[in-house]
Design a protein around this motif. Structure first.
Motif, PDB file in Angstrom:
ATOM      1  N   LYS A  60       0.988  -1.201   0.063  1.00  0.00           N
ATOM      2  CA  LYS A  60      -0.038   0.061  -0.102  1.00  0.00           C
ATOM      3  C   LYS A  60       0.911   1.238  -0.266  1.00  0.00           C
ATOM      4  O   LYS A  60       0.612   2.444  -0.458  1.00  0.00           O
ATOM      5  CB  LYS A  60      -0.965  -0.041   1.092  1.00  0.00           C
ATOM      6  CG  LYS A  60      -2.091  -0.900   0.989  1.00  0.00           C
ATOM      7  CD  LYS A  60      -3.173  -0.941   2.133  1.00  0.00           C
ATOM      8  CE  LYS A  60      -4.346  -1.663   1.794  1.00  0.00           C
ATOM      9  NZ  LYS A  60      -5.366  -1.715   2.740  1.00  0.00           N
TER      10      LYS A  60
ATOM     11  N   LYS B 276       1.622   1.905  -3.268  1.00  0.00           N
ATOM     12  CA  LYS B 276       0.631   2.338  -4.150  1.00  0.00           C
ATOM     13  C   LYS B 276       0.515   1.159  -5.264  1.00  0.00           C
ATOM     14  O   LYS B 276       0.055   1.422  -6.171  1.00  0.00           O
ATOM     15  CB  LYS B 276       0.645   3.626  -4.744  1.00  0.00           C
ATOM     16  CG  LYS B 276       0.375   4.790  -3.636  1.00  0.00           C
ATOM     17  CD  LYS B 276       0.479   6.174  -4.196  1.00  0.00           C
ATOM     18  CE  LYS B 276       0.432   7.181  -3.257  1.00  0.00           C
ATOM     19  NZ  LYS B 276       0.163   7.263  -1.924  1.00  0.00           N
TER      20      LYS B 276
ATOM     21  N   SER C  74      -1.341  -2.249  -6.437  1.00  0.00           N
ATOM     22  CA  SER C  74      -2.807  -3.077  -6.327  1.00  0.00           C
ATOM     23  C   SER C  74      -2.222  -4.690  -5.714  1.00  0.00           C
ATOM     24  O   SER C  74      -1.211  -4.961  -6.273  1.00  0.00           O
ATOM     25  CB  SER C  74      -3.555  -2.714  -7.604  1.00  0.00           C
ATOM     26  OG  SER C  74      -2.764  -3.462  -8.797  1.00  0.00           O
TER      27      SER C  74
ATOM     28  N   GLU D 130      -3.434  -6.970  -7.753  1.00  0.00           N
ATOM     29  CA  GLU D 130      -3.416  -7.656  -8.926  1.00  0.00           C
ATOM     30  C   GLU D 130      -1.916  -7.405  -9.683  1.00  0.00           C
ATOM     31  O   GLU D 130      -1.274  -8.278  -9.907  1.00  0.00           O
ATOM     32  CB  GLU D 130      -4.386  -7.367  -9.969  1.00  0.00           C
ATOM     33  CG  GLU D 130      -5.866  -7.447  -9.690  1.00  0.00           C
ATOM     34  CD  GLU D 130      -6.490  -6.537  -8.517  1.00  0.00           C
ATOM     35  OE1 GLU D 130      -5.931  -5.537  -8.106  1.00  0.00           O
ATOM     36  OE2 GLU D 130      -7.501  -7.098  -8.158  1.00  0.00           O
TER      37      GLU D 130
ATOM     38  N   ARG E 256      -3.376 -13.900  -7.837  1.00  0.00           N
ATOM     39  CA  ARG E 256      -3.964 -12.939  -6.631  1.00  0.00           C
ATOM     40  C   ARG E 256      -4.781 -13.197  -5.779  1.00  0.00           C
ATOM     41  O   ARG E 256      -4.648 -13.081  -4.397  1.00  0.00           O
ATOM     42  CB  ARG E 256      -5.071 -12.047  -7.584  1.00  0.00           C
ATOM     43  CG  ARG E 256      -5.579 -10.915  -6.919  1.00  0.00           C
ATOM     44  CD  ARG E 256      -7.026 -10.508  -7.292  1.00  0.00           C
ATOM     45  NE  ARG E 256      -7.603  -9.286  -6.509  1.00  0.00           N
ATOM     46  CZ  ARG E 256      -8.057  -9.391  -5.421  1.00  0.00           C
ATOM     47  NH1 ARG E 256      -8.220 -10.619  -4.754  1.00  0.00           N
ATOM     48  NH2 ARG E 256      -8.448  -8.299  -4.919  1.00  0.00           N
TER      49      ARG E 256
END
Length: 184
Positions: A16, A19, A21, A23, A33
């Motif tokens: 996080k 930044k 994802s 995926e 995933r």
């Protein structure tokens, strides 16, 4: 904290922060995933190989994903749970408030000096400093070759790995908080 939970939180926090994802991170690491989701929820026990792939994808050393300091920021210390140490023929009372903590490298004590009491501790380990706050009364402190008269709410920081001593200068109890920080 158990290791699976620590790994899960470390991966999620770093992902996080960067930044990324789920995926994108899963694709960069070459894992599914759903596998990454299970790892981040602490439901899967990742192999060393998968930890290595995730570390490479997140561009961090693998040991960062394994960090588990289990440091709890909230800690209550009760006076009834500590045993006071009486010094100077009982005229000085030293009571631990927080015992030494390896994560913060600190410990603290309450010190009461009754009328005419003196306190001259043994030298601390090299690199130790003391933060002294006078909670009540007036004390004379000799530290680092200087003499100081400290009044209520005065505070001072000094090297505790060199000789130091203090004395109550009033006709009432002088109360202090001593916090020791170990820098080395």
């Amino acid at each position: 904290m158990e290791l699976n939970r620590a790994v899960a939180e470390n991966i999620k926090r770093i992902r996080k922060t960067k930044k990324l994802s789920m995926e994108r991170t899963a694709a960069m690491a070459g894992v599914s995933r759903s596998m990454l989701g299970q790892i981040e929820r602490g439901e899967a026990n990742p192999s060393v190989a998968i930890i290595g792939k995730l570390a490479a994808a997140l561009k961090v050393p693998a040991e960062v994903l394994l960090e588990n300091d289990s440091f709890e920021s909230l800690l209550v210390a009760r006076e009834l749970d500590t045993k006071p140490i009486r010094l100077d023929s009982g005229k000085a009372v030293l009571r631990p408030s927080f015992l030494y903590d390896e994560v913060t490298r600190q410990e603290s004590y309450f010190l009461d000096l009754y009328i005419s009491a003196k306190y001259e501790p043994e030298l601390s380990v090299p690199g130790c400093i003391c933060h002294l706050t006078v909670l009540g009364g007036t004390v004379s402190l000799e530290a680092e070759g200087e003499q100081y008269q400290l009044l209520e709410r005065d505070a001072i920081r000094f090297a505790a790995d060199r000789p130091w001593r203090m004395e109550n200068m009033t006709n009432a109890t002088a109360r202090m908080l001593l916090a020791f920080q170990y820098l080395k």
